[in-house]
Design a protein around this motif. Structure first.
Motif, PDB file in Angstrom:
ATOM      1  N   PRO A 165     -22.184  -2.442  -4.823  1.00 57.73           N
ATOM      2  CA  PRO A 165     -22.940  -2.507  -5.702  1.00 57.73           C
ATOM      3  C   PRO A 165     -22.512  -1.804  -7.212  1.00 57.73           C
ATOM      4  O   PRO A 165     -23.088  -2.201  -8.289  1.00 57.73           O
ATOM      5  CB  PRO A 165     -24.117  -1.395  -5.274  1.00 57.73           C
ATOM      6  N   GLU A 166     -21.616  -1.060  -7.110  1.00 55.45           N
ATOM      7  CA  GLU A 166     -21.107  -0.458  -8.346  1.00 55.45           C
ATOM      8  C   GLU A 166     -20.038  -1.440  -9.025  1.00 55.45           C
ATOM      9  O   GLU A 166     -19.872  -1.467 -10.436  1.00 55.45           O
ATOM     10  CB  GLU A 166     -20.083   0.988  -8.274  1.00 55.45           C
ATOM     11  N   VAL A 167     -19.414  -2.171  -8.275  1.00 59.71           N
ATOM     12  CA  VAL A 167     -18.589  -3.428  -9.093  1.00 59.71           C
ATOM     13  C   VAL A 167     -19.299  -4.395  -9.520  1.00 59.71           C
ATOM     14  O   VAL A 167     -19.085  -4.853 -10.687  1.00 59.71           O
ATOM     15  CB  VAL A 167     -17.354  -3.539  -8.166  1.00 59.71           C
ATOM     16  N   PHE A 168     -20.136  -5.235  -8.719  1.00 59.00           N
ATOM     17  CA  PHE A 168     -20.900  -6.185  -9.074  1.00 59.00           C
ATOM     18  C   PHE A 168     -22.332  -5.742  -9.471  1.00 59.00           C
ATOM     19  O   PHE A 168     -23.279  -5.707  -8.630  1.00 59.00           O
ATOM     20  CB  PHE A 168     -21.005  -7.243  -7.960  1.00 59.00           C
ATOM     21  N   LYS A 169     -22.375  -5.304 -10.705  1.00 55.66           N
ATOM     22  CA  LYS A 169     -23.852  -4.566 -10.984  1.00 55.66           C
ATOM     23  C   LYS A 169     -24.971  -5.780 -11.098  1.00 55.66           C
ATOM     24  O   LYS A 169     -26.068  -5.265 -10.850  1.00 55.66           O
ATOM     25  CB  LYS A 169     -23.421  -3.659 -12.193  1.00 55.66           C
ATOM     26  N   ASN A 170     -24.479  -6.571 -11.873  1.00 62.84           N
ATOM     27  CA  ASN A 170     -25.271  -7.726 -12.192  1.00 62.84           C
ATOM     28  C   ASN A 170     -24.522  -8.947 -12.530  1.00 62.84           C
ATOM     29  O   ASN A 170     -23.432  -9.062 -12.557  1.00 62.84           O
ATOM     30  CB  ASN A 170     -26.086  -7.436 -13.671  1.00 62.84           C
ATOM     31  N   ALA A 171     -25.386 -10.152 -12.868  1.00 63.82           N
ATOM     32  CA  ALA A 171     -24.630 -11.488 -12.848  1.00 63.82           C
ATOM     33  C   ALA A 171     -23.343 -11.348 -14.183  1.00 63.82           C
ATOM     34  O   ALA A 171     -22.707 -11.964 -14.015  1.00 63.82           O
ATOM     35  CB  ALA A 171     -25.716 -12.547 -13.429  1.00 63.82           C
ATOM     36  N   LEU A 172     -23.660 -10.449 -15.037  1.00 64.02           N
ATOM     37  CA  LEU A 172     -22.324 -10.302 -16.006  1.00 64.02           C
ATOM     38  C   LEU A 172     -21.185  -9.791 -15.322  1.00 64.02           C
ATOM     39  O   LEU A 172     -20.076 -10.368 -15.664  1.00 64.02           O
ATOM     40  CB  LEU A 172     -22.856  -9.401 -17.327  1.00 64.02           C
ATOM     41  N   SER A 173     -21.266  -8.952 -14.238  1.00 64.31           N
ATOM     42  CA  SER A 173     -20.112  -8.532 -13.672  1.00 64.31           C
ATOM     43  C   SER A 173     -19.471  -9.714 -12.871  1.00 64.31           C
ATOM     44  O   SER A 173     -18.367 -10.131 -12.895  1.00 64.31           O
ATOM     45  CB  SER A 173     -20.525  -7.527 -12.657  1.00 64.31           C
ATOM     46  N   GLY A 174     -20.371 -10.578 -12.469  1.00 63.41           N
ATOM     47  CA  GLY A 174     -19.910 -11.559 -11.736  1.00 63.41           C
ATOM     48  C   GLY A 174     -19.400 -12.638 -12.703  1.00 63.41           C
ATOM     49  O   GLY A 174     -18.229 -13.375 -12.277  1.00 63.41           O
ATOM     50  N   LEU A 175     -19.685 -12.782 -13.903  1.00 64.16           N
ATOM     51  CA  LEU A 175     -19.082 -13.661 -14.681  1.00 64.16           C
ATOM     52  C   LEU A 175     -17.615 -13.038 -15.227  1.00 64.16           C
ATOM     53  O   LEU A 175     -16.984 -13.821 -15.498  1.00 64.16           O
ATOM     54  CB  LEU A 175     -20.102 -13.564 -16.170  1.00 64.16           C
ATOM     55  N   TRP A 176     -17.649 -11.790 -15.355  1.00 59.76           N
ATOM     56  CA  TRP A 176     -16.343 -11.180 -15.619  1.00 59.76           C
ATOM     57  C   TRP A 176     -15.330 -11.623 -14.565  1.00 59.76           C
ATOM     58  O   TRP A 176     -14.394 -12.044 -14.809  1.00 59.76           O
ATOM     59  CB  TRP A 176     -16.554  -9.633 -15.704  1.00 59.76           C
ATOM     60  N   TRP A 177     -15.862 -11.424 -13.277  1.00 56.89           N
ATOM     61  CA  TRP A 177     -14.992 -11.564 -12.136  1.00 56.89           C
ATOM     62  C   TRP A 177     -14.599 -13.356 -12.099  1.00 56.89           C
ATOM     63  O   TRP A 177     -13.636 -13.608 -11.999  1.00 56.89           O
ATOM     64  CB  TRP A 177     -15.839 -11.477 -10.772  1.00 56.89           C
ATOM     65  N   SER A 178     -15.643 -14.282 -12.461  1.00 55.79           N
ATOM     66  CA  SER A 178     -15.133 -15.450 -12.436  1.00 55.79           C
ATOM     67  C   SER A 178     -14.312 -16.093 -13.774  1.00 55.79           C
ATOM     68  O   SER A 178     -13.599 -16.965 -13.189  1.00 55.79           O
ATOM     69  CB  SER A 178     -16.461 -16.460 -12.511  1.00 55.79           C
ATOM     70  N   VAL A 179     -14.402 -15.546 -14.720  1.00 57.15           N
ATOM     71  CA  VAL A 179     -13.543 -15.969 -15.899  1.00 57.15           C
ATOM     72  C   VAL A 179     -12.286 -15.486 -15.612  1.00 57.15           C
ATOM     73  O   VAL A 179     -11.302 -16.297 -15.614  1.00 57.15           O
ATOM     74  CB  VAL A 179     -14.191 -15.260 -17.259  1.00 57.15           C
ATOM     75  N   ILE A 180     -12.065 -14.225 -15.149  1.00 58.00           N
ATOM     76  CA  ILE A 180     -10.773 -13.712 -14.844  1.00 58.00           C
ATOM     77  C   ILE A 180     -10.282 -14.105 -13.679  1.00 58.00           C
ATOM     78  O   ILE A 180      -8.857 -14.413 -13.605  1.00 58.00           O
ATOM     79  CB  ILE A 180     -10.868 -12.058 -14.669  1.00 58.00           C
ATOM     80  N   THR A 181     -10.953 -14.672 -12.821  1.00 58.87           N
ATOM     81  CA  THR A 181     -10.255 -15.473 -11.600  1.00 58.87           C
ATOM     82  C   THR A 181      -9.912 -16.827 -11.461  1.00 58.87           C
ATOM     83  O   THR A 181      -9.098 -17.201 -11.467  1.00 58.87           O
ATOM     84  CB  THR A 181     -11.163 -15.322 -10.419  1.00 58.87           C
ATOM     85  N   ILE A 182     -10.757 -17.658 -12.466  1.00 59.97           N
ATOM     86  CA  ILE A 182     -10.639 -18.945 -12.599  1.00 59.97           C
ATOM     87  C   ILE A 182      -9.506 -19.384 -13.707  1.00 59.97           C
ATOM     88  O   ILE A 182      -8.857 -20.294 -13.699  1.00 59.97           O
ATOM     89  CB  ILE A 182     -12.035 -19.705 -13.160  1.00 59.97           C
ATOM     90  N   THR A 183      -9.432 -18.420 -14.676  1.00 54.93           N
ATOM     91  CA  THR A 183      -8.262 -18.324 -15.566  1.00 54.93           C
ATOM     92  C   THR A 183      -7.103 -18.007 -14.904  1.00 54.93           C
ATOM     93  O   THR A 183      -5.954 -18.050 -15.728  1.00 54.93           O
ATOM     94  CB  THR A 183      -8.493 -17.768 -16.908  1.00 54.93           C
ATOM     95  N   THR A 184      -6.987 -17.553 -13.657  1.00 57.88           N
ATOM     96  CA  THR A 184      -6.049 -16.923 -12.847  1.00 57.88           C
ATOM     97  C   THR A 184      -5.301 -15.592 -13.303  1.00 57.88           C
ATOM     98  O   THR A 184      -4.149 -15.432 -13.185  1.00 57.88           O
ATOM     99  CB  THR A 184      -4.959 -18.101 -12.479  1.00 57.88           C
ATOM    100  N   VAL A 185      -6.129 -15.027 -14.422  1.00 56.34           N
ATOM    101  CA  VAL A 185      -5.528 -13.953 -14.873  1.00 56.34           C
ATOM    102  C   VAL A 185      -5.218 -12.681 -13.741  1.00 56.34           C
ATOM    103  O   VAL A 185      -4.476 -12.256 -13.336  1.00 56.34           O
ATOM    104  CB  VAL A 185      -6.202 -13.331 -15.954  1.00 56.34           C
ATOM    105  N   GLY A 186      -6.619 -12.585 -12.792  1.00 54.03           N
ATOM    106  CA  GLY A 186      -6.649 -11.731 -11.838  1.00 54.03           C
ATOM    107  C   GLY A 186      -6.163 -10.358 -11.989  1.00 54.03           C
ATOM    108  O   GLY A 186      -5.213 -10.088 -11.078  1.00 54.03           O
ATOM    109  N   TYR A 187      -6.828  -9.759 -12.812  1.00 56.61           N
ATOM    110  CA  TYR A 187      -6.280  -8.100 -13.045  1.00 56.61           C
ATOM    111  C   TYR A 187      -6.217  -7.452 -11.598  1.00 56.61           C
ATOM    112  O   TYR A 187      -5.330  -6.762 -11.267  1.00 56.61           O
ATOM    113  CB  TYR A 187      -7.251  -7.331 -13.925  1.00 56.61           C
ATOM    114  N   GLY A 188      -7.502  -7.704 -10.514  1.00 58.40           N
ATOM    115  CA  GLY A 188      -7.609  -7.064  -9.511  1.00 58.40           C
ATOM    116  C   GLY A 188      -8.286  -5.586  -9.624  1.00 58.40           C
ATOM    117  O   GLY A 188      -8.568  -4.910  -8.680  1.00 58.40           O
ATOM    118  N   GLU A 189      -9.152  -5.467 -10.542  1.00 54.86           N
ATOM    119  CA  GLU A 189     -10.094  -4.351 -10.664  1.00 54.86           C
ATOM    120  C   GLU A 189     -11.507  -4.836 -10.127  1.00 54.86           C
ATOM    121  O   GLU A 189     -12.403  -3.842  -9.763  1.00 54.86           O
ATOM    122  CB  GLU A 189     -10.183  -3.857 -12.075  1.00 54.86           C
TER     123      GLU A 189
END
Lengths: 270, 270, 270, 270
Positions: free
Chosen positions: C185-209
């Motif tokens: 719940p602290e990491v995926f707070k709302n749909a915008l957290s999900g958006l940050w995850w999907s952008v960073i993952t689909i662009t394969t940057v993948g920070y890991g946080e």
């Protein structure tokens, strides 16, 4: 009734009708989709009760409008398939990609009402309807069509390339699990941990929460990372070739195949 | 015996035989492979003794069937190489890629029984057999063949591009080790740490457990990261060009080279 | 006045004037841009007061020169648009891409002076002026023009491919948020957290946080990571096809379309 | 002396001489390079004194042999440039890429002896000599040449694409530094921290030790990550187009330009 039906058909169906009512209808639907997606996103935030209530009303309204639209499309489906009985036409139409997506999109709200199942998350698939809107507008139609057509044409090749990549991911999973299970038993718990590692590594996402620490593991990791360069190149190459072939075809069509042997008059297609 | 042998040959060999028995046999083998991979994956989980025993029985059964199949294929090998003596034919056949993979796949179970060596992890290579199944089915054969043919044709170029990339990785390793060894002695322990860093960075996986912190290290890191854009583009370019050339060849073959100079009648190939 | 204006015009405008004064002027502007960017970067460091003062003086000087240059360009704008009134010409010219970038670049310094708004960060956009310099020098003009022309030609296709990618990112956001919100719940707070995850993952940057830890989340994550291979291939394929088409066009132009049907004399373009 | 010189020249120079002595010499040099790289790597480990001594002896031996080879190549340089004076020929030859790399490779050992400067790390550049070996062997020459030729031909376009990418990286640096400097002052210390972030992100390496946490920062981060898809596509597209053009040229050369207009006999080059 038939005249009314035909009129509704012209408006509702995402066809190239350019008259005012159709265009207004299209823009209305797109606005509803955008509003709805906005509501879905806002729903994930903590909101004051008033705002929550407003969002609920908007959501219900859009679902009602989408349901009416869906029903009207089913109703006018027999005009598309003139050869079939009305029932068969509607059944066939209900199973087209567009209609299935719309069903997935409006069903959650009813499931929640009737069966208390919370599949609201599936509402987000309404966003895919946005592509049908763009396919209507003539100015956009060529660019977007090109992308979809290249994908349709190369679908089987792409499927196989992803299949090859996934097969190698599975092999990498078992090998890496085997290499790291003693050194990192909590991280590499089973072959599925290995699979998560190999997917995230071969797609080069590389979060960093799971990686090899043994010598053998690093050799495997290095091998599959370098291999990923070649693997990722396959879909890219297939799609690049697809775009270039399509550009050729468009050139041929534009010319009307004006290449012929002047001696015997026979057509020589390029 | 020969008639029986020929019959077995037609069934066993992954050829385009379309009769019912061959097809049933192919599907049987693919199912066994799928079951076997499922067993290999389940083996990595903690399981109740009963389930473990069932998996053992399934695994032994599949290995027995694979061994029988392998033996039958060796037996019918002399029909493929009509010019060679039966022994030489079987020896040649045993060293083809398909037969070697099958050997690696069934050997672990016997090694464990006889020599107590645990190389069970190699069982996962049975999964590669799945590609031979797809090559048989005519509907799939063109797409999958295209991918494999492009790879075979460009194999030497791809090898050299990977060789170039690896050489630059080695150079980057030593340079980065030298730059970071004083600041991060536990992370950059020796040139192999540098090599792990350079592979994971140049393939852009970038886990994040090893990275430069000194100024010189970051300059090197930035340089090689930007260089990786160009390096990764080489195999992609080679494979893209390969797909486009193959599309050309297929067009040429389809046309039957109908391009000729009407004046002198000589063929002008495109 | 007109002769002076024409002279100023020839010098100031980034055109192909090759005489000495124009060239000196171009190099002067480029040097000023480089110095200015250096100042912007240095401004982010802790510096002794003397150095800070020097940087301020340099910055003010460059802004003054850029302002003079901007004004001169506006003044000579009516020579470009001979058909329009001087005022309309200047207005049209002021809204071209180059002039707008220059405005964004010099405005911050005045905004700070007059309105005390700190938008100094926008000064970095002066760096984009460097491309106009390169477009002048004939030796470079072809390579750089090719890149920009391919982009301009494929702009709509590229926009749609990025649009498709972003749409799938939004869908992935909501799905992943829904899958992980209870476990993290602290990491995926709302749909915008999900958006940050999907952008960073689909662009394969993948920070890991931010990454999935539930089974469903990992299935989604693996699916969208593998999907990203195909998604990223689309812009690459479009741009590759663009470069190849442009190479064809250049070949055609060089030949002067010397392909004709000797029988009827009609031009047959390739 | 001249006959001896010519003989040495034929052996030493990396040319297509296929006689036994030249081939033996080539393989000897390659072996020495491999051994030397192995020594450079081993030097980074903690080793017992005896092994260290052996490595020192091997290293010194290889440096001596490389120096002798370098001197002999300089000596025979005047045969390559027949028009120049021996001194000018040697000077010109000394500044070719191959000779400069060899100089960088053997200089460190002498610098350490004479000036006590430790630039041993530069020894690793000897590894680049391995490419000259491959260019000799006729079987490999086509594949490897193709890769190098495509690079040489597209060098200017590639330089500009990397220049565009780097310019956008610099702009991203300053914008991200400005967005994150208050929230993460220790991570984003100055514009160079921003540059490290933007390089690692736009190349999609994404270690994860530096990333935005503010809303504005994440918007910038998402924007530049999505932008990177298009940016990375440019060098890939340039190189893909390069390989395809080269394949065309090789087809044309193979055919001998047999395309002509039969009516007037004039050549129509494709």
């Amino acid at each position: 009734m038939t005249a009314l039906k035909k009129r509704v058909y012209k408006i509702i169906q995402p066809r190239k009708s350019q008259d005012l009512v159709s265009t207004v209808f299209d823009w209305l639907i797109v606005s509803l989709i955008a509003i709805n997606v906005f509501v879905i996103v806002l729903d994930t935030f903590e909101l004051p009760k008033t705002l929550s209530l407003i969002l609920r009303i908007i959501d219900v309204t859009t679902v009602v409008i989408f349901t009416i639209e869906y029903t009207l499309r089913l109703w006018t489906a027999d005009i598309i398939y003139k050869n079939k009985t009305p029932f068969k036409a509607r059944l066939t139409y209900a199973f087209t990609f567009l209609m299935l997506i719309d069903l997935i999109a409006i069903l959650p709200s009813y499931l929640r009402l009737v069966l208390y199942i919370d599949l609201d998350v599936l509402r987000i698939f309404r966003l895919l309807r946005i592509f049908w809107f763009f396919r209507i507008k003539r100015e956009y139609i060529k660019s977007l069509s090109t992308i979809f057509d290249v994908f349709k044409k190369k679908a089987l090749s792409l499927f196989f390339s992803i299949f090859i990549i996934f097969t190698l991911m599975v092999i990498a999973s078992v090998l890496m699990y085997n290499a790291e299970k003693d050194a990192q038993p909590e991280v590499f718990k089973n072959a599925l941990s290995g699979l998560w590692w190999s997917v995230i590594t071969i797609t080069t996402v590389g979060y960093g929460e799971i990686y090899p620490i043994t010598a053998m593991g690093k050799v495997l990791g290095a091998f599959f990372s370098i291999l990923s360069i070649g693997l990722i190149a396959i879909p890219t190459g297939i799609i690049s070739a697809g775009f270039i072939e399509r550009a050729r075809e468009e050139r041929m069509n534009a010319k009307g195949n004006k290449r012929f042997c002047p001696y015997c008059g026979k057509d020589v297609e390029e």
